[in-house]
Design a protein around this motif. Structure first.
Motif, PDB file in Angstrom:
ATOM      1  N   PRO A 133       0.810  -1.225   0.000  1.00 45.19           N
ATOM      2  CA  PRO A 133       0.000   0.000   0.000  1.00 45.19           C
ATOM      3  C   PRO A 133       0.839   1.268   0.000  1.00 45.19           C
ATOM      4  N   CYS A 134       2.133   1.151   0.354  1.00 46.81           N
ATOM      5  CA  CYS A 134       2.978   2.345   0.422  1.00 46.81           C
ATOM      6  C   CYS A 134       3.509   2.773  -0.955  1.00 46.81           C
ATOM      7  N   LEU A 135       3.410   1.885  -1.957  1.00 50.56           N
ATOM      8  CA  LEU A 135       4.026   2.181  -3.249  1.00 50.56           C
ATOM      9  C   LEU A 135       3.454   3.447  -3.887  1.00 50.56           C
ATOM     10  N   ASP A 136       2.153   3.610  -3.826  1.00 50.73           N
ATOM     11  CA  ASP A 136       1.526   4.750  -4.492  1.00 50.73           C
ATOM     12  C   ASP A 136       1.037   5.808  -3.505  1.00 50.73           C
ATOM     13  N   THR A 145       9.913  15.145   1.529  1.00 53.66           N
ATOM     14  CA  THR A 145      10.375  13.950   0.830  1.00 53.66           C
ATOM     15  C   THR A 145       9.217  12.963   0.771  1.00 53.66           C
ATOM     16  N   LYS A 146       8.803  12.573  -0.436  1.00 55.43           N
ATOM     17  CA  LYS A 146       7.630  11.716  -0.598  1.00 55.43           C
ATOM     18  C   LYS A 146       8.021  10.242  -0.603  1.00 55.43           C
ATOM     19  N   GLY A 147       7.124   9.415  -0.069  1.00 58.05           N
ATOM     20  CA  GLY A 147       7.295   7.969  -0.121  1.00 58.05           C
ATOM     21  C   GLY A 147       7.927   7.380   1.123  1.00 58.05           C
ATOM     22  N   ALA A 148       7.260   6.355   1.679  1.00 60.13           N
ATOM     23  CA  ALA A 148       7.777   5.618   2.843  1.00 60.13           C
ATOM     24  C   ALA A 148       8.195   6.568   3.961  1.00 60.13           C
ATOM     25  N   ALA A 149       7.310   7.491   4.306  1.00 57.74           N
ATOM     26  CA  ALA A 149       7.644   8.489   5.330  1.00 57.74           C
ATOM     27  C   ALA A 149       7.980   7.844   6.662  1.00 57.74           C
TER      28      ALA A 149
END
Length: 245
Positions: A133-136, A145-149
Protein backbone atom coordinates in the motif's frame (compact mmCIF):
# COMPACT_ATOMS: atom_id res chain seq x y z
CA UNK A 1 20.38 6.27 22.42
CA UNK A 2 18.15 3.76 24.19
CA UNK A 3 17.59 0.67 22.06
CA UNK A 4 15.75 -1.73 24.37
CA UNK A 5 14.94 -2.65 27.97
CA UNK A 6 16.68 -5.91 28.86
CA UNK A 7 14.20 -6.75 31.64
CA UNK A 8 10.94 -6.12 29.82
CA UNK A 9 11.87 -6.86 26.18
CA UNK A 10 12.43 -10.38 24.86
CA UNK A 11 15.57 -11.24 22.89
CA UNK A 12 13.55 -11.14 19.66
CA UNK A 13 12.22 -7.68 20.47
CA UNK A 14 15.70 -6.45 21.42
CA UNK A 15 17.07 -7.71 18.09
CA UNK A 16 14.18 -6.15 16.16
CA UNK A 17 14.59 -2.79 17.91
CA UNK A 18 18.35 -2.78 17.30
CA UNK A 19 17.99 -3.79 13.63
CA UNK A 20 15.40 -1.05 13.10
CA UNK A 21 17.29 1.70 14.93
CA UNK A 22 20.73 0.89 13.54
CA UNK A 23 19.23 0.85 10.05
CA UNK A 24 18.47 4.58 9.93
CA UNK A 25 21.88 5.70 8.68
CA UNK A 26 21.08 8.59 6.31
CA UNK A 27 21.92 11.20 8.96
CA UNK A 28 23.08 9.05 11.90
CA UNK A 29 26.35 7.17 12.38
CA UNK A 30 25.89 4.33 14.87
CA UNK A 31 28.40 2.74 17.16
CA UNK A 32 28.26 -0.78 18.56
CA UNK A 33 25.32 -1.56 20.90
CA UNK A 34 26.32 -2.23 24.52
CA UNK A 35 24.66 -3.08 27.83
CA UNK A 36 24.42 -0.57 30.66
CA UNK A 37 22.53 -1.97 33.66
CA UNK A 38 19.16 -3.13 32.37
CA UNK A 39 19.32 -1.13 29.13
CA UNK A 40 20.71 -1.77 25.68
CA UNK A 41 22.28 1.47 24.43
CA UNK A 42 24.21 2.69 21.39
CA UNK A 43 26.42 5.76 20.99
CA UNK A 44 25.67 7.76 17.86
CA UNK A 45 26.56 10.92 15.97
CA UNK A 46 23.67 12.80 14.38
CA UNK A 47 24.71 14.71 11.24
CA UNK A 48 22.31 17.67 11.12
CA UNK A 49 23.73 21.18 10.63
CA UNK A 50 23.14 24.06 13.02
CA UNK A 51 20.14 26.26 12.23
CA UNK A 52 22.36 29.33 12.66
CA UNK A 53 24.87 28.21 10.00
CA UNK A 54 24.80 30.55 7.00
CA UNK A 55 26.67 28.97 4.08
CA UNK A 56 27.76 31.07 1.13
CA UNK A 57 27.79 29.62 -2.37
CA UNK A 58 31.23 28.41 -3.46
CA UNK A 59 30.71 30.20 -6.79
CA UNK A 60 29.77 33.47 -5.10
CA UNK A 61 31.92 36.32 -3.97
CA UNK A 62 31.97 35.41 -0.29
CA UNK A 63 34.87 33.00 0.05
CA UNK A 64 37.68 32.36 2.48
CA UNK A 65 41.09 31.67 0.86
CA UNK A 66 39.34 30.28 -2.19
CA UNK A 67 37.04 28.02 -0.20
CA UNK A 68 33.32 28.41 0.60
CA UNK A 69 32.80 30.53 3.70
CA UNK A 70 30.28 30.30 6.52
CA UNK A 71 28.81 32.70 9.03
CA UNK A 72 27.11 32.18 12.38
CA UNK A 73 23.79 34.04 12.24
CA UNK A 74 23.57 34.04 16.04
CA UNK A 75 27.01 35.46 16.94
CA UNK A 76 28.39 36.80 13.65
CA UNK A 77 31.53 34.63 13.51
CA UNK A 78 32.90 34.06 9.99
CA UNK A 79 35.36 31.59 8.53
CA UNK A 80 35.89 28.70 6.09
CA UNK A 81 33.04 26.20 5.85
CA UNK A 82 33.81 23.28 8.19
CA UNK A 83 34.34 19.93 6.52
CA UNK A 84 31.22 17.78 6.71
CA UNK A 85 31.42 15.11 9.40
CA UNK A 86 29.01 12.72 7.71
CA UNK A 87 30.77 9.87 5.89
CA UNK A 88 30.14 9.27 2.20
CA UNK A 89 27.41 6.70 1.48
CA UNK A 90 29.89 4.06 0.35
CA UNK A 91 31.69 4.29 3.71
CA UNK A 92 28.60 3.53 5.78
CA UNK A 93 27.59 0.11 7.06
CA UNK A 94 26.27 -1.89 4.11
CA UNK A 95 23.10 -3.79 4.94
CA UNK A 96 22.69 -5.82 1.79
CA UNK A 97 25.70 -7.98 1.00
CA UNK A 98 24.49 -9.53 -2.24
CA UNK A 99 22.03 -12.34 -2.92
CA UNK A 100 20.23 -13.38 0.25
CA UNK A 101 22.94 -12.08 2.61
CA UNK A 102 22.00 -9.19 4.89
CA UNK A 103 23.48 -7.47 7.92
CA UNK A 104 21.05 -7.55 10.88
CA UNK A 105 21.15 -7.80 14.66
CA UNK A 106 20.54 -11.41 15.70
CA UNK A 107 20.81 -12.81 19.23
CA UNK A 108 22.28 -9.57 20.47
CA UNK A 109 25.02 -9.17 17.86
CA UNK A 110 25.42 -7.59 14.45
CA UNK A 111 25.80 -10.42 11.96
CA UNK A 112 25.74 -11.06 8.22
CA UNK A 113 23.21 -13.84 7.66
CA UNK A 114 21.54 -15.75 4.85
CA UNK A 115 17.92 -14.62 4.97
CA UNK A 116 15.85 -16.65 2.48
CA UNK A 117 12.40 -15.59 1.38
CA UNK A 118 9.52 -17.19 3.28
CA UNK A 119 8.09 -20.22 1.50
CA UNK A 120 4.38 -20.24 0.79
CA UNK A 121 2.40 -22.91 2.62
CA UNK A 122 1.86 -25.98 0.43
CA UNK A 123 -1.88 -26.03 1.11
CA UNK A 124 -2.40 -22.28 1.10
CA UNK A 125 -5.67 -20.93 -0.29
CA UNK A 126 -5.28 -19.44 -3.79
CA UNK A 127 -5.84 -15.82 -2.80
CA UNK A 128 -4.45 -12.83 -4.64
CA UNK A 129 -1.54 -11.07 -2.97
CA UNK A 130 -2.23 -7.37 -2.49
CA UNK A 131 0.42 -4.88 -3.53
CA UNK A 132 2.39 -2.83 -1.05
CA UNK A 133 0.00 0.00 0.00
CA UNK A 134 2.98 2.35 0.42
CA UNK A 135 4.03 2.18 -3.25
CA UNK A 136 1.53 4.75 -4.49
CA UNK A 137 0.81 6.57 -1.21
CA UNK A 138 1.59 10.31 -1.37
CA UNK A 139 2.87 10.37 2.21
CA UNK A 140 5.78 12.67 2.97
CA UNK A 141 8.05 13.72 5.81
CA UNK A 142 8.27 17.28 7.10
CA UNK A 143 11.00 18.12 4.54
CA UNK A 144 8.52 17.14 1.77
CA UNK A 145 10.37 13.95 0.83
CA UNK A 146 7.63 11.72 -0.60
CA UNK A 147 7.29 7.97 -0.12
CA UNK A 148 7.78 5.62 2.84
CA UNK A 149 7.64 8.49 5.33
CA UNK A 150 7.54 6.12 8.30
CA UNK A 151 10.86 4.62 7.12
CA UNK A 152 12.51 8.06 7.28
CA UNK A 153 10.97 9.72 10.31
CA UNK A 154 11.91 8.31 13.70
CA UNK A 155 11.61 9.30 17.35
CA UNK A 156 14.64 8.58 19.54
CA UNK A 157 15.07 8.37 23.30
CA UNK A 158 18.45 9.82 24.32
CA UNK A 159 20.24 9.24 27.60
CA UNK A 160 21.04 12.85 28.49
CA UNK A 161 21.19 14.01 32.14
CA UNK A 162 20.07 17.56 32.93
CA UNK A 163 23.67 18.45 33.83
CA UNK A 164 24.72 18.01 30.16
CA UNK A 165 23.48 21.49 29.24
CA UNK A 166 25.91 22.01 26.36
CA UNK A 167 24.85 18.84 24.55
CA UNK A 168 21.19 19.68 25.04
CA UNK A 169 21.78 23.19 23.70
CA UNK A 170 23.51 21.75 20.64
CA UNK A 171 20.52 19.46 20.02
CA UNK A 172 18.08 22.35 20.30
CA UNK A 173 20.03 24.39 17.75
CA UNK A 174 19.89 21.81 14.92
CA UNK A 175 18.20 22.57 11.63
CA UNK A 176 14.50 21.72 11.62
CA UNK A 177 12.81 19.50 10.51
CA UNK A 178 15.81 17.17 10.17
CA UNK A 179 16.17 17.23 13.96
CA UNK A 180 13.28 18.77 15.87
CA UNK A 181 10.76 18.34 18.72
CA UNK A 182 13.49 18.19 21.37
CA UNK A 183 11.57 17.40 24.55
CA UNK A 184 13.03 16.62 27.97
CA UNK A 185 10.79 13.90 29.39
CA UNK A 186 12.82 13.10 32.52
CA UNK A 187 15.90 14.06 34.53
CA UNK A 188 18.05 11.66 32.47
CA UNK A 189 16.34 11.47 29.10
CA UNK A 190 15.46 13.64 26.11
CA UNK A 191 13.21 12.69 23.21
CA UNK A 192 13.93 13.96 19.71
CA UNK A 193 12.58 13.46 16.20
CA UNK A 194 15.03 12.89 13.33
CA UNK A 195 14.56 12.46 9.59
CA UNK A 196 17.06 9.78 8.59
CA UNK A 197 16.15 7.23 5.91
CA UNK A 198 16.41 3.51 6.62
CA UNK A 199 19.24 1.64 4.92
CA UNK A 200 16.95 -1.35 4.27
CA UNK A 201 14.87 0.61 1.74
CA UNK A 202 15.14 -0.92 -1.73
CA UNK A 203 16.16 0.92 -4.90
CA UNK A 204 12.62 2.28 -5.37
CA UNK A 205 12.91 4.10 -2.03
CA UNK A 206 9.73 2.48 -0.68
CA UNK A 207 10.01 -1.32 -0.61
CA UNK A 208 11.83 -3.05 2.28
CA UNK A 209 14.55 -5.56 1.38
CA UNK A 210 13.80 -7.53 4.58
CA UNK A 211 10.13 -8.01 3.73
CA UNK A 212 9.10 -11.70 3.72
CA UNK A 213 12.62 -12.82 4.67
CA UNK A 214 13.22 -15.27 7.50
CA UNK A 215 15.79 -15.35 10.32
CA UNK A 216 17.56 -18.63 11.25
CA UNK A 217 15.11 -19.06 14.17
CA UNK A 218 12.16 -18.96 11.78
CA UNK A 219 10.97 -15.49 12.75
CA UNK A 220 10.49 -12.72 10.23
CA UNK A 221 13.59 -10.62 9.56
CA UNK A 222 11.62 -7.40 9.14
CA UNK A 223 11.49 -5.60 12.53
CA UNK A 224 8.04 -5.76 14.12
CA UNK A 225 8.03 -1.99 14.67
CA UNK A 226 7.79 -1.60 10.88
CA UNK A 227 4.44 -3.36 10.50
CA UNK A 228 2.74 -3.16 13.91
CA UNK A 229 0.98 0.12 13.20
CA UNK A 230 0.61 2.28 16.34
CA UNK A 231 -2.71 3.60 17.56
CA UNK A 232 -2.57 7.36 17.12
CA UNK A 233 -3.90 9.30 20.09
CA UNK A 234 -6.01 12.46 19.83
CA UNK A 235 -2.89 14.64 19.98
CA UNK A 236 -0.83 12.53 17.54
CA UNK A 237 -0.48 13.54 13.90
CA UNK A 238 0.40 10.99 11.24
CA UNK A 239 2.24 11.64 7.99
CA UNK A 240 0.19 13.52 5.35
CA UNK A 241 -1.13 11.15 2.70
CA UNK A 242 -0.29 7.96 4.61
CA UNK A 243 -2.24 4.98 3.24
CA UNK A 244 -2.39 3.24 6.64
CA UNK A 245 -4.05 5.93 8.77
Amino acid sequence: MRVADLEDDSQSLQDASATWMLGHTERITMGKPYVDGIELLVDATIHVPCKYLDVHDAAGTSQHNGHPSARCKAHGFRGPLPRLSQPAPQDRYVFRRGGNRFAVVYRGKRRVLELPLKRAAQRALPVMQGKNPCLDAPCRTADNTKGAACCRDLTLDLVLPKSHTRTESLLRSRKSPYLCKVDRDGPDSVEIEVISACGYLDADGVSCVLHDRVLPNGRGAKPSICYEWPDLGPDDVGHPGCALT
